[in-house]
Design a protein around this motif. Structure first.
Motif, short mmCIF file in Angstrom:
data_model
loop_
_atom_site.label_atom_id
_atom_site.label_comp_id
_atom_site.label_asym_id
_atom_site.label_seq_id
_atom_site.Cartn_x
_atom_site.Cartn_y
_atom_site.Cartn_z
N UNK A 168 0.82 -1.20 0.00
CA UNK A 168 0.00 0.00 0.00
C UNK A 168 0.86 1.26 0.00
N UNK A 169 1.94 1.27 0.78
CA UNK A 169 2.82 2.44 0.81
C UNK A 169 3.50 2.66 -0.54
N UNK A 170 3.92 1.58 -1.19
CA UNK A 170 4.54 1.71 -2.51
C UNK A 170 3.53 2.29 -3.51
N UNK A 171 2.30 1.80 -3.45
CA UNK A 171 1.26 2.29 -4.36
C UNK A 171 0.98 3.78 -4.11
N UNK A 172 0.81 4.17 -2.85
CA UNK A 172 0.51 5.56 -2.54
C UNK A 172 1.69 6.48 -2.85
N UNK A 173 2.92 6.00 -2.58
CA UNK A 173 4.09 6.82 -2.90
C UNK A 173 4.20 7.05 -4.41
N UNK A 174 3.89 6.02 -5.19
CA UNK A 174 3.92 6.18 -6.64
C UNK A 174 2.87 7.18 -7.11
N UNK A 175 1.66 7.10 -6.55
CA UNK A 175 0.61 8.06 -6.90
C UNK A 175 1.03 9.48 -6.53
N UNK A 176 1.62 9.64 -5.33
CA UNK A 176 2.03 10.99 -4.90
C UNK A 176 3.14 11.56 -5.77
N UNK A 177 4.06 10.69 -6.22
CA UNK A 177 5.14 11.18 -7.08
C UNK A 177 4.60 11.56 -8.46
N UNK A 178 3.73 10.71 -9.01
CA UNK A 178 3.21 10.97 -10.36
C UNK A 178 2.38 12.25 -10.40
N UNK A 179 1.51 12.43 -9.41
CA UNK A 179 0.61 13.59 -9.40
C UNK A 179 1.13 14.73 -8.53
N UNK A 180 2.37 14.60 -8.01
CA UNK A 180 3.01 15.65 -7.22
C UNK A 180 2.12 16.09 -6.06
N UNK A 181 1.66 15.12 -5.30
CA UNK A 181 0.78 15.41 -4.17
C UNK A 181 1.56 15.37 -2.87
N UNK A 182 1.15 16.19 -1.91
CA UNK A 182 1.71 16.19 -0.57
C UNK A 182 0.55 15.99 0.40
N UNK A 183 0.67 14.95 1.24
CA UNK A 183 -0.42 14.66 2.17
C UNK A 183 -0.60 15.75 3.20
N UNK A 184 -1.83 16.16 3.43
CA UNK A 184 -2.13 17.20 4.42
C UNK A 184 -2.44 16.61 5.79
N UNK A 185 -2.77 15.34 5.83
CA UNK A 185 -3.13 14.69 7.10
C UNK A 185 -2.18 13.53 7.35
N UNK A 186 -1.68 13.45 8.59
CA UNK A 186 -0.77 12.36 8.91
C UNK A 186 -1.54 11.05 9.02
N UNK A 187 -0.86 9.90 8.86
CA UNK A 187 -1.57 8.60 8.85
C UNK A 187 -2.33 8.31 10.14
N UNK A 188 -1.79 8.73 11.31
CA UNK A 188 -2.46 8.44 12.57
C UNK A 188 -3.79 9.18 12.66
#
Length: 279
Positions: free
Chosen positions: A161-181
């Motif tokens: 799941x982390x690999x998938x989300x990291x790939x999505x964030x890199x491709x679409x240049x996204x920065x998460x606004x909310x921490x996982x916890x």
């Protein structure tokens, strides 16, 4: 400027983050492979006994052939062939053409002994591997083994799941606004419909999680580097290795601080960003 803290930390972070990525990739593969019962091959006592029997037979053959070599050497010594070897051209011809009846071909037997010794080493390593696998099977049946087996499946899914989300964030240049916890607590509260102070508990749980991540990651780094340095260190290179270890630890810690921001609430993430610069 080139001496600003942003420039320095960015250069240190490149090496440190690369090192963290390598260690994380190794851990993500090695940990499930070590603890998950899915990767254990079936080993029985009969398999171990059969391999040990082959090892003992090989050792007996080695002993018998070495005994033949020793007997042949003693016979040659008693006949004076060891110290009184024929010299000159005619002596060489005579030694080639005239062979004693029943004498052993020592060079051929020695080659057989070398081959059997190599086989015995391989059999010993395979026997030790079977014993280790048998111990892992017995350990997997305990409560702690079942617990680690469950964690292996859980973190394998989490890693994918982390690999998938990291790939999505890199491709679409996204920065998460909310921490996982915080995000996980919000989903749980909304799903269960209970009253819960998300902001208060997310701060404490986030900091506990960050502390656990830092301690375990640095501990894992030290264990890995210690094994590596034990393999390559010597009395002459010890000072260089200690200096290299200090440099790697510094880069690793700075990179941990850079990457740990994503596990913190937004207001605390901003504080670290102000200290380190807009990286």
């Amino acid at each position: 400027g080139i001496l600003s803290i942003e420039q320095l930390i960015s250069r240190v972070g490149v090496i440190g983050v690369t090192l963290m990525a390598l260690l994380s990739g190794f851990g993500a593969v090695n940990c499930p492979y070590t603890y998950m019962s899915y990767f254990l091959r079936n080993v029985t006592d009969a398999d171990i006994l059969a391999l040990e029997r082959r090892l003992l037979q090989t050792m007996d053959m080695i002993v018998s052939k070495k005994k033949r070599i020793a007997v042949a050497h003693r016979t040659m010594f008693q006949r004076g062939e060891v110290h009184n070897k024929p010299t000159g051209f005619w002596g060489m011809i005579k030694s080639v053409t005239s062979s004693v009846a029943g004498s052993e071909n020592l060079s051929l037997i020695q080659q057989e002994v070398d081959a059997l010794e190599e086989l015995s080493r391989q059999l010993f390593l395979e026997t030790a591997d079977l014993h280790a696998t048998k111990e892992r099977i017995e350990y997997s049946k305990t409560f702690q083994g079942k617990y680690f087996n469950f964690l292996g499946y859980f973190f394998s899914i989490y890693c994918v799941w982390k690999i998938f989300m990291a790939t999505i964030n890199i491709v679409f240049d996204r920065v998460g606004k909310t921490d996982p916890v915080t995000r996980g607590i919000e989903i749980t509260v909304n799903y269960l419909g209970i009253q819960f102070d998300v902001k208060f508990w997310s701060q404490h749980i986030s900091f506990i999680l960050v502390g656990i991540i830092i301690v375990t990651s640095i501990r894992g780094l030290l264990i890995t580097l210690t094994k590596f340095f034990y393999a390559i260190s010597s009395s002459k290179s010890s000072n260089v290795i200690v200096l290299l270890l200090a440099q790697i630890m510094g880069m690793y810690f700075v990179s941990s601080v850079l990457l740990i921001r994503m596990s913190m609430p937004l207001e605390y993430r901003t504080i670290i960003t102000e200290v380190l610069g807009e990286l």
